[in-house]
Enzyme design. Structure first.
Site, PDB file in Angstrom:
ATOM      1  N   SER A 161       4.397  -5.853   2.392  1.00 20.78           N
ATOM      2  CA  SER A 161       3.826  -5.206   3.351  1.00 20.78           C
ATOM      3  C   SER A 161       2.520  -5.401   3.528  1.00 20.78           C
ATOM      4  O   SER A 161       1.868  -6.545   3.864  1.00 20.78           O
ATOM      5  CB  SER A 161       4.039  -3.553   2.793  1.00 20.78           C
ATOM      6  OG  SER A 161       3.711  -2.723   3.886  1.00 20.78           O
ATOM      7  N   MET A 162       1.362  -4.670   3.035  1.00 18.92           N
ATOM      8  CA  MET A 162      -0.011  -4.868   3.054  1.00 18.92           C
ATOM      9  C   MET A 162      -0.246  -6.280   2.355  1.00 18.92           C
ATOM     10  O   MET A 162      -1.079  -7.038   2.849  1.00 18.92           O
ATOM     11  CB  MET A 162      -0.763  -3.810   2.276  1.00 18.92           C
ATOM     12  CG  MET A 162      -2.338  -4.133   2.535  1.00 18.92           C
ATOM     13  SD  MET A 162      -3.385  -2.828   1.904  1.00 18.92           S
ATOM     14  CE  MET A 162      -5.072  -3.620   2.198  1.00 18.92           C
TER      15      MET A 162
ATOM     16  N   TRP B 250       0.817  -1.110   0.102  1.00 13.09           N
ATOM     17  CA  TRP B 250       0.039   0.068  -0.070  1.00 13.09           C
ATOM     18  C   TRP B 250       0.922   1.310  -0.096  1.00 13.09           C
ATOM     19  O   TRP B 250       1.803   1.218   0.705  1.00 13.09           O
ATOM     20  CB  TRP B 250      -0.839  -0.079   1.274  1.00 13.09           C
ATOM     21  CG  TRP B 250      -1.605   1.119   1.538  1.00 13.09           C
ATOM     22  CD1 TRP B 250      -3.118   1.427   1.251  1.00 13.09           C
ATOM     23  CD2 TRP B 250      -1.429   2.433   1.999  1.00 13.09           C
ATOM     24  NE1 TRP B 250      -3.408   2.482   1.596  1.00 13.09           N
ATOM     25  CE2 TRP B 250      -2.202   3.331   2.213  1.00 13.09           C
ATOM     26  CE3 TRP B 250      -0.349   2.865   2.868  1.00 13.09           C
ATOM     27  CZ2 TRP B 250      -2.481   4.405   2.854  1.00 13.09           C
ATOM     28  CZ3 TRP B 250      -0.137   4.084   3.493  1.00 13.09           C
ATOM     29  CH2 TRP B 250      -1.273   4.794   3.527  1.00 13.09           C
TER      30      TRP B 250
ATOM     31  N   HIS C  42      11.753   0.076   4.656  1.00 11.05           N
ATOM     32  CA  HIS C  42      10.535  -0.648   4.164  1.00 11.05           C
ATOM     33  C   HIS C  42      10.639  -1.093   2.828  1.00 11.05           C
ATOM     34  O   HIS C  42      10.268  -2.299   2.323  1.00 11.05           O
ATOM     35  CB  HIS C  42       9.155   0.274   4.331  1.00 11.05           C
ATOM     36  CG  HIS C  42       7.979  -0.648   4.329  1.00 11.05           C
ATOM     37  ND1 HIS C  42       7.725  -1.831   5.336  1.00 11.05           N
ATOM     38  CD2 HIS C  42       6.959  -0.281   3.477  1.00 11.05           C
ATOM     39  CE1 HIS C  42       6.580  -1.964   5.024  1.00 11.05           C
ATOM     40  NE2 HIS C  42       6.009  -1.347   3.867  1.00 11.05           N
TER      41      HIS C  42
ATOM     42  N   ASP D  37      13.475  -0.755   8.886  1.00  6.52           N
ATOM     43  CA  ASP D  37      12.019  -0.273   8.614  1.00  6.52           C
ATOM     44  C   ASP D  37      11.383   0.503   9.381  1.00  6.52           C
ATOM     45  O   ASP D  37      11.136   0.266  10.716  1.00  6.52           O
ATOM     46  CB  ASP D  37      11.175  -1.760   8.354  1.00  6.52           C
ATOM     47  CG  ASP D  37       9.995  -1.572   7.643  1.00  6.52           C
ATOM     48  OD1 ASP D  37       9.485  -0.752   7.790  1.00  6.52           O
ATOM     49  OD2 ASP D  37       9.632  -2.537   7.061  1.00  6.52           O
TER      50      ASP D  37
END
Length: 279
Positions: free
Chosen positions: A99-100, A33, A258, A229
């Protein structure tokens, strides 16, 4: 551009855009995202050259996919992934969630099991449970955090994305670890996402509990995470995901932010391909 129609949509016509390259065992790359499948550009060519069939797709609301007003919960997103898998007749596949997207990988196992899945990869993922709630003291996200981020998106989404993409690719000292052009490109991708989808997903990835989903993962798994991150700290995510899954390997990218799949693409790709070839 290739699309699949979401057959179970109650919102009228809804299409997911995907790309499908190479031959061999399928590897499905699920983006973070608020980006799109374009964020996997540093990985696609190397995976194809390594002998894999590589599928990227844009989550509903992002990239070139349809932008409905609703459906940004993880049950629906995992259902979208399942429809893509079914439409493309994917078997013996590896799911790679960034991530998402790591939440979609986890929820896919929770809803559909591992019948068509060979292995799984969680990259800088939001699993197992970011929200600080009763029974999850290790969580790091509060209601105020969610509300603040959502308010920023509503007030000035482009301003939010400017700051977010800076942090996305920076280490703990605040040093940007990709070129300014790459950061601006990520912001541009995110700028054309659905404002509603961008807003709704904040609650989804912040408050969804994936712990029960992780318990159902019974295939070889790799966790890749940067130790710098600043968006999804490894201590509350990658390290815990590694402990929660049996037969799970952990690769920590030193000083990785990240967006480590871009900032440390060589190391990221090497760890990913080595895992795929070993399993």
């Amino acid at each position: 551009m290739p699309y699949i129609d979401i057959s179970k949509s109650t919102l009228g016509s809804l299409r997911l855009h995907y790309q499908d390259f190479g031959q061999g065992r399928p590897v499905v790359l699920i983006h973070g995202w608020p980006l799109s499948g374009r964020s996997w550009e540093p990985q696609v060519a190397e995976l194809v050259d390594a002998g894999f069939r590589v599928i990227t797709y844009d989550r509903r609301g992002f990239g070139a996919s349809s932008q409905p007003w609703s459906g940004y919960d993880y049950d629906t997103l995992a259902q979208d992934l399942h429809e893509l898998m079914t439409e493309l007749s994917l078997q013996d596949a590896t799911l790679v969630g960034f991530s998402m997207g790591g939440g979609e990988v986890a929820r896919y196992f929770g809803m559909y099991g591992s019948k068509f899945i060979r292995s799984a990869v969680f990259a800088a993922a939001v699993t197992p449970y970011l929200f600080k709630a009763s029974g999850n003291s290790e969580g790091a996200v509060s209601d105020k955090d969610v509300e603040k981020k959502q308010a920023s998106v509503l007030a000035d989404r482009l301003g939010f994305l400017e700051d977010f993409t800076q942090k996305f690719f920076s280490d703990a000292s605040g040093k940007l670890l990709v070129s300014e052009s790459q950061r601006a490109y990520a912001k541009m991708i995110a700028a054309f996402a659905s404002p509603k989808g961008t807003y709704d997903c904040i609650s989804a990835f912040s408050k969804t509990d994936f712990r029960a989903d992780l318990e159902k993962i019974d295939v070889p798994t790799l966790v890749i995470h940067g130790d710098s991150d600043q968006i999804v700290p490894i201590e509350v995510s990658g390290a815990r995901t590694h402990k929660a899954i049996k037969n799970c390997e952990l690769h920590v990218i030193k000083n990785g932010p990240h967006g480590c799949n871009l900032s440390h693409a060589k190391e990221f790709n090497s760890a990913l391909i080595a895992f795929l070839k070993a399993h």
